[in-house]
Motif scaffolding. Structure first.
Motif, PDB file in Angstrom:
ATOM      1  N   GLU A 278       0.821  -1.210   0.000  1.00 43.96           N
ATOM      2  CA  GLU A 278       0.000   0.000   0.000  1.00 43.96           C
ATOM      3  C   GLU A 278       0.858   1.263   0.000  1.00 43.96           C
ATOM      4  OE1 GLU A 278      -3.228   0.279  -0.502  1.00 43.96           O
ATOM      5  OE2 GLU A 278      -3.224  -1.888  -0.756  1.00 43.96           O
ATOM      6  N   LEU A 279       1.964   1.213   0.697  1.00 42.97           N
ATOM      7  CA  LEU A 279       2.861   2.373   0.740  1.00 42.97           C
ATOM      8  C   LEU A 279       3.376   2.715  -0.652  1.00 42.97           C
ATOM      9  CD1 LEU A 279       4.490   4.476   2.361  1.00 42.97           C
ATOM     10  CD2 LEU A 279       6.259   2.737   2.614  1.00 42.97           C
ATOM     11  N   VAL A 280       3.766   1.710  -1.400  1.00 43.37           N
ATOM     12  CA  VAL A 280       4.276   1.937  -2.755  1.00 43.37           C
ATOM     13  C   VAL A 280       3.209   2.590  -3.626  1.00 43.37           C
ATOM     14  CG1 VAL A 280       5.010   0.752  -4.862  1.00 43.37           C
ATOM     15  CG2 VAL A 280       5.981   0.100  -2.679  1.00 43.37           C
ATOM     16  N   THR A 281       1.976   2.133  -3.511  1.00 45.13           N
ATOM     17  CA  THR A 281       0.890   2.686  -4.312  1.00 45.13           C
ATOM     18  C   THR A 281       0.630   4.149  -3.977  1.00 45.13           C
ATOM     19  OG1 THR A 281      -0.135   0.510  -4.389  1.00 45.13           O
ATOM     20  CG2 THR A 281      -1.526   2.386  -4.938  1.00 45.13           C
ATOM     21  N   ILE A 282       0.514   4.442  -2.693  1.00 44.85           N
ATOM     22  CA  ILE A 282       0.188   5.811  -2.270  1.00 44.85           C
ATOM     23  C   ILE A 282       1.333   6.768  -2.587  1.00 44.85           C
ATOM     24  CG2 ILE A 282      -0.329   7.266  -0.275  1.00 44.85           C
ATOM     25  CD1 ILE A 282      -1.794   4.808   0.898  1.00 44.85           C
ATOM     26  N   VAL A 283       2.565   6.347  -2.331  1.00 46.13           N
ATOM     27  CA  VAL A 283       3.716   7.213  -2.638  1.00 46.13           C
ATOM     28  C   VAL A 283       3.801   7.448  -4.144  1.00 46.13           C
ATOM     29  CG1 VAL A 283       6.238   7.324  -2.628  1.00 46.13           C
ATOM     30  CG2 VAL A 283       5.021   6.669  -0.563  1.00 46.13           C
ATOM     31  N   GLY A 284       3.580   6.411  -4.933  1.00 43.63           N
ATOM     32  CA  GLY A 284       3.624   6.570  -6.389  1.00 43.63           C
ATOM     33  C   GLY A 284       2.581   7.552  -6.899  1.00 43.63           C
ATOM     34  N   GLN A 285       1.377   7.481  -6.354  1.00 42.49           N
ATOM     35  CA  GLN A 285       0.332   8.413  -6.769  1.00 42.49           C
ATOM     36  C   GLN A 285       0.685   9.848  -6.385  1.00 42.49           C
ATOM     37  OE1 GLN A 285      -3.232   6.861  -4.999  1.00 42.49           O
ATOM     38  NE2 GLN A 285      -3.567   5.396  -6.650  1.00 42.49           N
ATOM     39  N   ASN A 286       1.213  10.017  -5.173  1.00 42.21           N
ATOM     40  CA  ASN A 286       1.570  11.364  -4.736  1.00 42.21           C
ATOM     41  C   ASN A 286       2.751  11.930  -5.517  1.00 42.21           C
ATOM     42  OD1 ASN A 286      -0.346  12.053  -2.688  1.00 42.21           O
ATOM     43  ND2 ASN A 286       0.595  10.508  -1.392  1.00 42.21           N
ATOM     44  N   LEU A 287       3.711  11.088  -5.834  1.00 39.29           N
ATOM     45  CA  LEU A 287       4.832  11.576  -6.644  1.00 39.29           C
ATOM     46  C   LEU A 287       4.371  11.914  -8.057  1.00 39.29           C
ATOM     47  CD1 LEU A 287       7.761   9.225  -5.558  1.00 39.29           C
ATOM     48  CD2 LEU A 287       7.362  11.604  -4.894  1.00 39.29           C
ATOM     49  N   GLY A 288       3.460  11.112  -8.598  1.00 44.97           N
ATOM     50  CA  GLY A 288       2.920  11.402  -9.931  1.00 44.97           C
ATOM     51  C   GLY A 288       2.136  12.700  -9.965  1.00 44.97           C
TER      52      GLY A 288
END
Length: 61
Positions: A37-47
């Motif tokens: 879940e961390l990878v998903t949320i961080v990826g969305q925020n970085l995008g």
């Protein structure tokens, strides 16, 4: 394979081995869930160019 070696020490040892495997699997599956879940949320925020939110997510997780 390992069960064959453990059973040589008796049924009680095999039962204890099974219980510890269940506890270990539960612990690591929980940790893996947080990581996925961390990878998903961080990826969305970085995008979305939300660097601060990505950093906060890492800290809170």
């Amino acid at each position: 394979m390992i069960n064959q070696y453990v059973i040589g020490y008796g049924k009680k040892v095999l039962a204890a081995y099974g219980i510890t495997n269940k506890i270990n699997a539960f612990t690591f599956s929980s940790i893996s869930g947080f990581g996925a879940e961390l990878v998903t949320i961080v990826g969305q925020n970085l995008g979305a160019n939300q660097i601060y939110r990505a950093k906060e997510t890492v800290k809170k997780t």
